[in-house]
Design an enzyme around this catalytic site. Structure first.
Site, PDB file in Angstrom:
ATOM      1  CB  CYS A  94      -6.544 -19.725  78.875  1.00 22.62           C
ATOM      2  SG  CYS A  94      -7.065 -21.301  79.576  1.00 22.62           S
ATOM      3  CB  SER A  97       0.620 -17.951  88.010  1.00 21.76           C
ATOM      4  OG  SER A  97       0.626 -17.573  86.648  1.00 21.76           O
ATOM      5  CD  GLN A 110     -11.498 -20.117  84.208  1.00 22.66           C
ATOM      6  OE1 GLN A 110     -12.312 -20.898  83.701  1.00 22.66           O
ATOM      7  NE2 GLN A 110     -10.205 -20.173  83.923  1.00 22.66           N
ATOM      8  CB  ALA A 124       1.837 -13.679  91.059  1.00 26.16           C
ATOM      9  N   GLY A 125      -1.074 -14.653  89.056  1.00 27.94           N
ATOM     10  CA  GLY A 125      -2.523 -14.605  89.055  1.00 27.94           C
ATOM     11  C   GLY A 125      -3.111 -15.909  89.560  1.00 27.94           C
TER      12      GLY A 125
END
Length: 445
Positions: free
Chosen positions: A50, A194, A120, A190-191
């Site tokens: 992000c 989240s 990540q 819903a990742g």
């Protein structure tokens, strides 16, 4: 390998540019394949979060690699190259390794010390492996970065001092909205981010949690994990109507456009009863919640732009210094190992050539002295091999030591020239086709 990283992050680009440059859907995969197919690139991996977009590549030429990766980032992000270039950073060889290790340790994160970056990085490597754009070099590099990140968190206090973006964002919300415990909350998405947000809300005392997602099955799985007494699902289309019934909304989807509009928020605020504002934590890039919500009375919006300007609880200077020391130590060790590995095929090829010479000369001896008994032949053979081994021992050990230092690849080249080694023999040992060898640079890959 000669590692090059070209990217932009919250440190070099405003949130508006990061938002416009965000890579969503199938774009990251296409970018990976285009990078790997470039004539300047041998391997490629993409770290896409992000607040950062970074292309890691094994390149044979620095300037050509920078030009190609910059062009690809501009093309796939849709941001004009001239504008994008002013926000890009470039790291090469040892500096690129140092940057990646720092990222893995959380030193380059918006919230220093947060541990989410390790997941990540793991995802970035997995994607490059699945798409067959990462070879041995990037695999080793990313695996080592993950190990360095884990070491930093286990050996220093940066893990306790650092926070995830979710935790820090909720602290900013709580400071204005008066705490999280007992609030009614809605999580959109819903990742991984989240899911972390939902779990953090439950740990913080939220007992009424709605979860909405484009794929209902994922929302249902997350609600089941959190417990039906706490969490339940909601159709994504019903999110606007549910805003008036909650106190806090956290949104982090992969949508390309706004998910929660200002008009819906304004209507929800008008029908709400309560002194505290309707709070939104938008962790998506591009943003999920309309930026105009910032201006609405009765609403509070904390987004990545807000977080980038906020002063996070800074970890102790001692922990940051300790992690910086670990990074420097690991970069040095990784560079030495990579440079030593580059010279190994030359040393192996030299010893193979020496063995061939010994075998040929012993064969000639047999033809000249056919009556030589087996015991004498064996003793002569052992003596000749011992002499050759002793002659090669010092130069091969020393060249390995020298190769671990910056510029060490030049010693391998000198060895090849001095002993007239066949390039095909060297590359047969390394498994690298002739014509694709990396330049004899001084940095680690």
């Amino acid at each position: 390998m000669s590692l090059l990283v070209v990217g932009l992050s919250h440190r070099t680009a405003p949130v508006g540019v990061l938002e416009r440059a965000a890579l969503t859907g199938e774009v990251p995969t296409r970018l990976l394949h285009d990078a790997a197919a470039s004539t300047a690139v041998g391997e490629a991996a993409l770290l896409n979060t992000c607040n950062r977009i970074e292309l890691y590549a094994d390149v044979d030429k620095f300037h050509a690699g920078v030009a190609e990766l910059s062009l690809l980032l501009a093309h796939h992000s849709g941001v004009d190259l001239e504008e994008l270039t002013s926000h890009l950073y470039v790291h090469y060889e040892d500096r690129a390794v140092h940057h990646l290790f720092s990222v893995a340790c959380g030193l380059d994160s918006m919230v220093v010390g947060e541990g989410q970056i390790l997941g990540q990085l793991r995802d970035a490597l997995a994607r490059a492996q699945e798409e067959h754009t990462a070879g041995r070099g990037l695999n080793e590099l990313f695996q080592q970065a993950l190990r360095v990140g884990k070491r930093a968190h286990s050996e220093t206090g940066i893990d306790k001092a650092g926070q995830s973006l979710v935790t820090f964002g909720l602290e900013q919300v709580a400071a204005v909205a008066g705490g999280i415990a007992g609030k009614r909350a809605l999580v959109v998405g819903a990742g991984s981010m989240s899911s972390l947000a939902a779990a953090t809300l439950v740990r913080s005392g939220v007992t009424d949690l709605l979860i909405a997602n484009r794929t209902p099955a994922r929302a249902e799985r997350l609600a089941e994990i959190l417990g039906p007494d706490v969490a339940r699902t909601l159709e994504l289309s019903k999110v606007p109507g549910a805003l008036a019934d909650v106190d806090l909304v956290i949104s982090c989807t992969g949508a390309a456009g706004v998910v929660i509009g200002a008009e819906d928020v304004e209507a929800a605020v008008a029908s709400r009863a309560g002194a505290t504002p309707l709070a939104f934590l938008d962790l998506a890039m591009p943003r999920d919640v309309d930026h105009a919500v910032h201006e609405l009375p009765g609403a509070l919006l904390v987004d990545l732009e807000s977080l980038s300007h906020a002063h996070a609880a800074t970890p102790g200077a001692g922990d940051v210094d300790a992690v910086s020391g670990i990074v420097s130590e690991e970069v040095t060790a990784f560079g030495a190992a990579q440079r030593a590995a580059r010279i190994a095929p030359t040393v192996v090829a030299l010893r193979a050539m020496a063995s061939e010479v010994v075998t040929a000369e012993l064969g000639r001896l047999d033809s000249r002295l056919p009556g030589l008994d087996e015991r004498s032949r064996a003793e002569i053979g052992q003596t000749v091999r011992r002499v050759v081994d002793k002659l090669l021992h010092a130069p091969t050990v020393r060249v390995k030591q020298l190769a671990a230092e910056p510029g060490g690849a030049s010693y391998a080249e000198a060895l090849r020239e001095l002993f007239d080694l066949d390039p095909a023999a060297v590359h047969a040992v390394s498994g690298t086709p002739i014509g694709t060898q990396q330049p004899a640079g001084g940095g680690a890959g």
